[in-house]
Design a protein around this motif. Structure first.
Motif, PDB file in Angstrom:
ATOM      1  N   ILE A  83      81.754  10.442  23.556  1.00 14.07           N
ATOM      2  CA  ILE A  83      81.554  10.066  22.162  1.00 14.07           C
ATOM      3  C   ILE A  83      82.497   8.902  21.854  1.00 14.07           C
ATOM      4  N   LEU A  84      81.927   7.718  21.708  1.00 15.86           N
ATOM      5  CA  LEU A  84      82.743   6.521  21.507  1.00 15.86           C
ATOM      6  C   LEU A  84      82.891   6.156  20.032  1.00 15.86           C
ATOM      7  N   TRP A  85      81.908   6.546  19.200  1.00 19.79           N
ATOM      8  CA  TRP A  85      82.008   6.250  17.772  1.00 19.79           C
ATOM      9  C   TRP A  85      81.239   7.336  17.021  1.00 19.79           C
ATOM     10  N   GLY A  86      81.437   7.374  15.718  1.00 19.96           N
ATOM     11  CA  GLY A  86      80.767   8.384  14.902  1.00 19.96           C
ATOM     12  C   GLY A  86      81.629   9.612  14.716  1.00 19.96           C
ATOM     13  N   ALA A  89      84.755  11.114  17.016  1.00 20.94           N
ATOM     14  CA  ALA A  89      85.452  10.089  17.783  1.00 20.94           C
ATOM     15  C   ALA A  89      86.872   9.963  17.267  1.00 20.94           C
ATOM     16  N   GLU A  90      87.794   9.812  18.185  1.00 23.02           N
ATOM     17  CA  GLU A  90      89.194   9.714  17.759  1.00 23.02           C
ATOM     18  C   GLU A  90      89.650   8.283  17.768  1.00 23.02           C
TER      19      GLU A  90
END
Length: 90
Positions: A83-86, A89-90
């Motif tokens: 999970i890279l965005w949304g 995502a950290e």
């Protein structure tokens, strides 16, 4: 992981590897200086070697399948890591 699952995953990796490796090492009649057969496509390969393609696909699929099974066993990369965005995502 069941051995039948590993075989199925290996088969999928093999097919994808074969398609990925198809364009590598292929030479056209223009590159080889060979006369074309009437009706032959300009991009048709002169030196297509399915045996060599199968060997290369077998090796690549074995490496990729091994990495996949080891990742499954040891959890190096998990779904949450992708999970890279949304949300999440950290």
């Amino acid at each position: 992981m069941e051995w039948t699952s590993i075989v199925a995953i290996y088969a999928l990796f093999w097919v994808v590897s074969a398609f990925v490796l198809l364009p590598f090492g292929v030479r056209t009649p223009d590159e080889e200086g060979v006369a074309k057969v009437p009706g032959q496509a300009d991009s048709a390969p002169v030196n297509f070697r399915p045996g060599l393609l199968a060997k290369r696909a077998t090796i690549l699929a074995a490496v990729l399948c091994t990495l996949y099974v080891l990742n499954y066993a040891y959890g190096w990369i998990e779904a949450e890591d992708l999970i890279l965005w949304g949300p999440g995502a950290e």
